[in-house]
Design a protein around this motif. Structure first.
Motif, PDB file in Angstrom:
ATOM      1  N   LYS A   1       0.834  -1.193   0.000  1.00 26.71           N
ATOM      2  CA  LYS A   1       0.000   0.000   0.000  1.00 26.71           C
ATOM      3  C   LYS A   1       0.878   1.256   0.000  1.00 26.71           C
ATOM      4  O   LYS A   1       0.613   2.222  -0.709  1.00 26.71           O
ATOM      5  N   ASP A   2       1.946   1.231   0.775  1.00 27.07           N
ATOM      6  CA  ASP A   2       2.868   2.383   0.828  1.00 27.07           C
ATOM      7  C   ASP A   2       3.524   2.623  -0.530  1.00 27.07           C
ATOM      8  O   ASP A   2       3.701   3.775  -0.937  1.00 27.07           O
ATOM      9  N   ASP A   3       3.876   1.532  -1.219  1.00 27.65           N
ATOM     10  CA  ASP A   3       4.498   1.662  -2.540  1.00 27.65           C
ATOM     11  C   ASP A   3       3.567   2.377  -3.512  1.00 27.65           C
ATOM     12  O   ASP A   3       3.988   3.276  -4.253  1.00 27.65           O
ATOM     13  N   ILE A   4       2.290   1.976  -3.515  1.00 30.75           N
ATOM     14  CA  ILE A   4       1.326   2.573  -4.446  1.00 30.75           C
ATOM     15  C   ILE A   4       1.056   4.029  -4.081  1.00 30.75           C
ATOM     16  O   ILE A   4       0.921   4.885  -4.967  1.00 30.75           O
ATOM     17  N   GLU A   5       0.997   4.315  -2.802  1.00 25.06           N
ATOM     18  CA  GLU A   5       0.807   5.711  -2.375  1.00 25.06           C
ATOM     19  C   GLU A   5       1.974   6.577  -2.856  1.00 25.06           C
ATOM     20  O   GLU A   5       1.778   7.709  -3.297  1.00 25.06           O
ATOM     21  N   LYS A   6       3.177   6.034  -2.784  1.00 23.10           N
ATOM     22  CA  LYS A   6       4.358   6.762  -3.269  1.00 23.10           C
ATOM     23  C   LYS A   6       4.260   7.003  -4.773  1.00 23.10           C
ATOM     24  O   LYS A   6       4.564   8.103  -5.265  1.00 23.10           O
ATOM     25  N   LEU A   7       3.840   5.975  -5.501  1.00 21.23           N
ATOM     26  CA  LEU A   7       3.701   6.107  -6.955  1.00 21.23           C
ATOM     27  C   LEU A   7       2.673   7.175  -7.317  1.00 21.23           C
ATOM     28  O   LEU A   7       2.880   7.968  -8.249  1.00 21.23           O
TER      29      LEU A   7
ATOM     30  N   PRO B   1       6.742  11.951 -17.076  1.00 19.03           N
ATOM     31  CA  PRO B   1       7.484  12.508 -18.228  1.00 19.03           C
ATOM     32  C   PRO B   1       8.862  11.881 -18.412  1.00 19.03           C
ATOM     33  O   PRO B   1       9.321  11.665 -19.534  1.00 19.03           O
ATOM     34  N   LYS B   2       9.511  11.543 -17.290  1.00 16.87           N
ATOM     35  CA  LYS B   2      10.845  10.940 -17.361  1.00 16.87           C
ATOM     36  C   LYS B   2      10.770   9.529 -17.943  1.00 16.87           C
ATOM     37  O   LYS B   2      11.638   9.116 -18.720  1.00 16.87           O
ATOM     38  N   LEU B   3       9.731   8.774 -17.550  1.00 16.82           N
ATOM     39  CA  LEU B   3       9.599   7.412 -18.058  1.00 16.82           C
ATOM     40  C   LEU B   3       9.263   7.420 -19.550  1.00 16.82           C
ATOM     41  O   LEU B   3       9.745   6.574 -20.299  1.00 16.82           O
ATOM     42  N   ILE B   4       8.441   8.374 -19.974  1.00 16.53           N
ATOM     43  CA  ILE B   4       8.103   8.498 -21.395  1.00 16.53           C
ATOM     44  C   ILE B   4       9.369   8.802 -22.200  1.00 16.53           C
ATOM     45  O   ILE B   4       9.588   8.277 -23.287  1.00 16.53           O
ATOM     46  N   ALA B   5      10.214   9.654 -21.628  1.00 13.42           N
ATOM     47  CA  ALA B   5      11.474  10.007 -22.288  1.00 13.42           C
ATOM     48  C   ALA B   5      12.402   8.805 -22.407  1.00 13.42           C
ATOM     49  O   ALA B   5      13.230   8.727 -23.315  1.00 13.42           O
ATOM     50  N   ALA B   6      12.233   7.861 -21.486  1.00 16.14           N
ATOM     51  CA  ALA B   6      13.108   6.691 -21.485  1.00 16.14           C
ATOM     52  C   ALA B   6      12.717   5.670 -22.552  1.00 16.14           C
ATOM     53  O   ALA B   6      13.495   4.770 -22.888  1.00 16.14           O
ATOM     54  N   LEU B   7      11.504   5.783 -23.085  1.00 16.01           N
ATOM     55  CA  LEU B   7      11.040   4.832 -24.106  1.00 16.01           C
ATOM     56  C   LEU B   7      11.857   4.961 -25.414  1.00 16.01           C
ATOM     57  O   LEU B   7      12.251   6.031 -25.780  1.00 16.01           O
TER      58      LEU B   7
ATOM     59  N   LYS C   1       3.578  10.529  -9.509  1.00 16.19           N
ATOM     60  CA  LYS C   1       3.202  10.311 -10.908  1.00 16.19           C
ATOM     61  C   LYS C   1       3.453  11.523 -11.802  1.00 16.19           C
ATOM     62  O   LYS C   1       3.899  11.387 -12.943  1.00 16.19           O
ATOM     63  N   ASP C   2       3.171  12.731 -11.314  1.00 14.95           N
ATOM     64  CA  ASP C   2       3.339  13.922 -12.154  1.00 14.95           C
ATOM     65  C   ASP C   2       4.802  14.204 -12.481  1.00 14.95           C
ATOM     66  O   ASP C   2       5.119  14.674 -13.580  1.00 14.95           O
ATOM     67  N   SER C   3       5.688  13.907 -11.555  1.00 14.93           N
ATOM     68  CA  SER C   3       7.112  14.187 -11.787  1.00 14.93           C
ATOM     69  C   SER C   3       7.819  13.031 -12.496  1.00 14.93           C
ATOM     70  O   SER C   3       8.768  13.241 -13.258  1.00 14.93           O
ATOM     71  N   ILE C   4       7.331  11.807 -12.278  1.00 18.50           N
ATOM     72  CA  ILE C   4       8.002  10.629 -12.829  1.00 18.50           C
ATOM     73  C   ILE C   4       7.555  10.291 -14.247  1.00 18.50           C
ATOM     74  O   ILE C   4       8.369   9.903 -15.097  1.00 18.50           O
TER      75      ILE C   4
END
Length: 328
Positions: A307-313, A322-328, A317-320
């Motif tokens: 539950k803590d992991d999902i809350e962190k995600l 764009p970075k993950l999309i850039a990694a594709l 989400k807003d900051s991470i």
């Protein structure tokens, strides 16, 4: 000497037994699920299941829903719907099965959705008629069971077989389901049913698909980054909800080489994700927890989140994203 040999054999056998007992065992298919699957259409290339009741009763899910101000079941319109129809999705829907035949063209698509729960058919039909004034609802009968259809959507039919089962889909599939359930015709086996037995998690939610249509589309579009998926045969996804959210995905390829290529692509994406988010240690730890493996023609992905992991995600989400999309 003989005594020592016997003791050694018992000791080694015990070690082997303990080792095998600790191995990860896949869930068995519940008997009720086997019976439901046998009623689904044969010639389909996608199967799915969702235990709605289990999901709604899950402490894991409810801990998030309780904190959501936009939770739809708290809406006044929804409460009015419950009062008029007698149907509360949170309490009255048990589980959902579906089988679909997906074709390249829209007219080739058909299937069947089976919803098990607690229904008041008369109230629901009255509600549908009232809310669908601009559409023409027709009624046919098969074995004294009413089958409804909107003239404007001739491929979509629905039938309350009884107070516990709602069928939605192609009319032929509905009548075949009725025949199988009444014993008029034999319960046949869908070609994908053998894949259900291989699912890691079976009693919460899962999806299986013959991937040939996806691969055909990918070959047409010739997308370089998705080249490794052009030889994909089957996809299976399953989820479990207990103290953690657990996801297991399995992809089967036509060759060991193609499986290895896809494995390398997934590992590369995770590595790129860690590189672009290296300033966020918590997110990097989450990426490190993803298990990706391949053996022969199969690639598996295993994810377990607390539950803590999902809350962190959700917080990141807003900051991470764009970075993950850039990694594709």
């Amino acid at each position: 000497m003989l005594k020592r040999t016997i003791l050694s054999f018992i000791f080694i056998s015990g070690i082997i037994f303990l080792f095998l007992g600790c191995q990860q065992v896949k869930q068995q298919i519940p008997q009720t699920m086997e019976a439901q699957l046998a009623l689904l259409p044969e010639n389909t290339n996608a199967l799915g299941y969702m235990n709605v009741k289990k999901i709604h009763e899950s402490d894991f899910v409810n801990s998030f829903l309780d904190s959501s101000n936009t939770f739809p079941f708290n809406d006044k319109e929804y409460q009015a719907f419950v009062e008029v129809t007698g149907l509360d999705v949170q309490k009255d829907i048990n589980d959902v099965y579906f089988a679909a035949k997906l074709g390249e063209h829209r007219q080739e698509k058909d299937g069947l959705v089976v919803i098990n729960g607690n229904f008041d058919p008369d109230k629901l039909i009255d509600y549908i008629k009232k809310e669908s004034k601009s559409r023409t609802l027709t009624k046919d009968s098969y074995d004294d069971i009413d089958i409804y259809n909107f003239v404007e959507y001739d491929t979509i039919n629905f039938s309350f077989v009884n107070n516990a089962t709602l069928l939605i889909g192609n009319k032929d599939n509905i009548t075949v389901w009725i025949d199988k359930s009444s014993g008029k015709s034999e319960k046949s086996q869908n070609l994908l049913l053998s894949e259900v037995d291989n699912l890691k998690y079976k009693d919460t939610a899962w999806f299986i698909m013959d991937a040939s249509l996806i691969t055909a589309e990918l070959k047409k579009k010739d997308i370089k980054k998705l080249k490794s998926l052009e030889n994909l045969k089957n996809i299976s996804l399953s989820v479990d909800l207990g103290e953690k959210f657990k996801f297991f995905g399995e992809s089967e390829f036509k060759s060991n080489e193609q499986a290895e290529l896809f494995y390398d692509a997934i590992k590369g994406f995770i590595a790129a994700g860690k590189l672009t988010t290296s300033d966020d240690r918590e997110f990097v730890d989450l990426l490190n927890s993803i298990e990706v493996n391949y053996e022969k023609e199969q690639v598996t992905i295993n994810i377990e989140l607390s539950k803590d992991d999902i809350e962190k995600l959700l917080q990141m989400k807003d900051s991470i994203t764009p970075k993950l999309i850039a990694a594709l």
